[in-house]
Design an enzyme around this catalytic site. Structure first.
Site, mmCIF file in Angstrom:
data_model
loop_
_atom_site.group_PDB
_atom_site.id
_atom_site.type_symbol
_atom_site.label_atom_id
_atom_site.label_comp_id
_atom_site.label_asym_id
_atom_site.label_seq_id
_atom_site.Cartn_x
_atom_site.Cartn_y
_atom_site.Cartn_z
ATOM 1 N N HIS A 204 7.535 5.293 2.824
ATOM 2 C CA HIS A 204 7.957 3.883 2.813
ATOM 3 C C HIS A 204 9.300 3.701 3.505
ATOM 4 O O HIS A 204 9.973 4.669 3.876
ATOM 5 C CB HIS A 204 8.007 3.357 1.374
ATOM 6 C CG HIS A 204 8.991 4.042 0.478
ATOM 7 N ND1 HIS A 204 10.353 3.814 0.528
ATOM 8 C CD2 HIS A 204 8.806 4.957 -0.514
ATOM 9 C CE1 HIS A 204 10.957 4.541 -0.387
ATOM 10 N NE2 HIS A 204 10.050 5.253 -1.033
ATOM 11 N N CYS A 220 9.232 10.369 -3.122
ATOM 12 C CA CYS A 220 8.697 9.624 -1.987
ATOM 13 C C CYS A 220 9.402 10.038 -0.695
ATOM 14 O O CYS A 220 10.509 10.578 -0.707
ATOM 15 C CB CYS A 220 8.863 8.122 -2.193
ATOM 16 S SG CYS A 220 7.695 7.434 -3.402
#
Length: 244
Positions: A204, A220
């Site tokens: 992301h 992440c």
């Protein structure tokens, strides 16, 4: 007589100047840091100092009064303001973390994403032994992982719903996280998100581009917003993702 009067006047004047100087240095005045200078200075600091109150100098034109009134000059007006230093601009990111096409020999087929967490690089494999390389931020100590997944969903300006374990963990540090945040420039997931398998991990964007190249996340993989938008347009749902 005249000479004596002049001597007395001179002595009185010197005494007055001395007294005035003594009075001036009795009080230690605070250093006034102008906001333009403080911005660069404060980026080198961390912790509570980022939110401290500084004094800002409002400059005014020097005004000359008449000779009859002893030629006074106006002083700068000091006002209290809250100042929070900005982070370094994204242009200051180390050159190796900027998107670029590099030589990359691999067994993986073109279109595969390979993430090298140790060196903080994401490779989108191209043909002819090359890859498009991006700088990334990865999981901090204790949150590292490796494995293989496929992109199962893509989202533009994704919403953020931090898991309860993250909310609890951050609350213990005194950080209160929202249960839900709409997609925006302030959202930690940034401009785009690509979800990996059925996990909570994503590739992301970020609202903190200065963290690229560091181990800072909860697992992440993060890119600058402009970089994640570029990658997002080049891959599809079903793309194979290898994390090493």
């Amino acid at each position: 007589m005249i000479r004596k009067t002049l001597l007395l006047a001179s002595a009185f004047a010197l005494f007055a100047v001395s007294v005035q100087a003594d009075e001036r240095y009795k009080v230690i005045r605070p250093v006034i840091i102008e906001s333009g200078i403080a911005g660069e200075w404060m980026t080198q600091l961390s912790g509570p100092v980022r939110a401290r109150v500084l004094r800002k100098v409002e400059r005014r034109q020097v005004q000359y009064r008449t000779v009859r009134r002893a030629g006074l000059f106006s002083r700068p007006v000091v006002q209290q303001v809250t100042y929070r230093a900005e982070k370094p601009p994204i242009e200051q990111m180390e050159p190796q973390f900027l998107p670029q096409v590099v030589e990359y020999e691999t067994k993986y087929r073109p279109g595969t994403i390979v993430i090298d967490t140790n060196n903080r690089f994401l490779y989108l494999v191209l043909a002819d032994g090359k890859a498009r390389r991006y700088g990334v931020g990865v999981g901090k100590p204790g949150f590292e992982w490796a494995g293989e997944h496929r992109i199962t969903r893509k989202a533009e300006w994704p919403e953020w719903n931090p898991p309860q374990e993250m909310i609890t963990r951050e609350a213990a540090k005194g950080h209160i996280l929202p249960a839900h945040m709409e997609g925006s420039e302030a959202n930690p997931l940034g401009a785009r998100a690509m979800y990996l398998g059925s996990t909570l991990y994503r590739i992301h964007g970020t609202n903190a581009p200065w963290t690229i190249g560091y181990a800072v996340s909860s697992g992440c993989i993060r890119l600058r917003n402009q970089d994640v938008v570029d990658l997002y347009e080049r891959v599809k749902v079903g793309t194979r993702v290898i994390v090493i």
